[in-house]
Design an enzyme around this catalytic site. Sequence first.
Site, mmCIF file in Angstrom:
data_model
loop_
_atom_site.group_PDB
_atom_site.id
_atom_site.type_symbol
_atom_site.label_atom_id
_atom_site.label_comp_id
_atom_site.label_asym_id
_atom_site.label_seq_id
_atom_site.Cartn_x
_atom_site.Cartn_y
_atom_site.Cartn_z
ATOM 1 N N LYS A 52 0.858 -1.243 0.033
ATOM 2 C CA LYS A 52 -0.124 0.336 -0.286
ATOM 3 C C LYS A 52 0.793 0.930 -0.403
ATOM 4 O O LYS A 52 0.357 2.349 -0.859
ATOM 5 C CB LYS A 52 -0.692 0.813 1.014
ATOM 6 C CG LYS A 52 -1.642 -1.366 1.098
ATOM 7 C CD LYS A 52 -2.853 -1.172 2.046
ATOM 8 C CE LYS A 52 -3.414 -2.725 2.208
ATOM 9 N NZ LYS A 52 -4.261 -3.178 3.190
ATOM 10 N N GLN A 96 -5.202 -1.802 9.252
ATOM 11 C CA GLN A 96 -4.874 -3.076 8.712
ATOM 12 C C GLN A 96 -5.250 -4.371 9.721
ATOM 13 O O GLN A 96 -5.246 -4.672 10.423
ATOM 14 C CB GLN A 96 -3.186 -3.015 8.385
ATOM 15 C CG GLN A 96 -2.578 -4.333 8.235
ATOM 16 C CD GLN A 96 -3.617 -4.639 6.241
ATOM 17 O OE1 GLN A 96 -3.121 -3.569 5.586
ATOM 18 N NE2 GLN A 96 -3.780 -6.113 6.505
ATOM 19 N N ASP A 119 -11.054 1.767 3.440
ATOM 20 C CA ASP A 119 -11.672 0.786 3.412
ATOM 21 C C ASP A 119 -13.071 -0.024 2.928
ATOM 22 O O ASP A 119 -13.684 -0.864 2.330
ATOM 23 C CB ASP A 119 -11.684 -0.347 4.643
ATOM 24 C CG ASP A 119 -10.172 -1.041 4.046
ATOM 25 O OD1 ASP A 119 -10.026 -1.558 3.379
ATOM 26 O OD2 ASP A 119 -9.472 -1.612 5.258
#
Length: 291
Positions: A52, A96, A119
């Site tokens: 990322k 994460q 997300d």
Amino acid sequence: MIRLGCRSVADSALEEIRKETERFTSEGNRAPSLAVVLVGDDPASQTYVRKKAEAAASLGFMHFQYTLDGDSEEKDVLALVAELNARDDIDGILVQLPLPRHISEKKVIDAIAPEKDVDGFSPVNMGRLAIGGESFVPCTPKGIMETLRYYGIETAGKKAVVIGRSNIVGKPMALLLMQKGVDATVSVCHTKTPDLRAYTADADIIIVAAGRPGTIDASYVKDGAAVIDVGVNRVEDPSKEKGFRLVGDADYASFRDRDVMITPVPGGIGLMTVSMLMANTLEAARKRRGR
Ligand code: NAD
């Protein structure tokens, strides 16, 4: 069999994001910025976070990484999220997953401001996806939609089967496929579905996200169907340096002599997630500046 590789899909999405980002910054806006929070030292999570960061850097995004010890308390993670929510120089926040067991993922995800939740996992964004309205679409299902579009796979009026009902893949995937404009008729199967084959046999599009190798093989699928394999599973393989190889949820080799389109693993949907995260981060930056 037609292999639906996703390298070119991801590259063309990234190219589009690059052009749009250049347009955005040339209008006097600062570059989109992403904050990534990693708790602990899980090697797979470290790899995802690194990918990322690399993608963000390649697009000229600002990128902030926060790495907390695995024994950090839940309140420390929540405090960091609150700080990032308040910072004007951060457009998108990604925590994460998975988090260490003693930290509630639900609480942490709920704490991310919906306008920075790139997300798309927060209840507000999931709710908007369900009832319509602008939302951040979770990256993996968004990448699958992009792949279907790229390969010209028709969804309107088609029968789609989603295998798996998780909040991050199965549920949002089903919601996207049934949306107006996409217009598939969707069945969602899971571990309590008594006869999976009864659903897949007649399906035009099968999205398999079960996390189990061999969940389906060619005998489950009709000619002309498209199979999108989301699974990423490690199976032991002494011939490999690492002692394992990655396989999907579909028995890829069984499709070889069939008239079926299928995404491979590796080289398939896994490649889409990072570019879709970048798309969501650009979108967050735009929305926060009212563009
Ligand atoms: P999960 O374990 O949360 O959910 C799996 C779902 O599949 C469950 O709803 C379960 O009911 C269903 N299921 C399991 N076995 C089944 C079977 N035999 N028949 C019918 N349904 C069955 O998993 P997840 O987080 O949704 O991830 C699914 C897979 O996708 C995993 O392999 C994961 O690693 C992979 N994944 C890949 C990406 C990516 O490529 N970027 C992103 C997310 C998840």
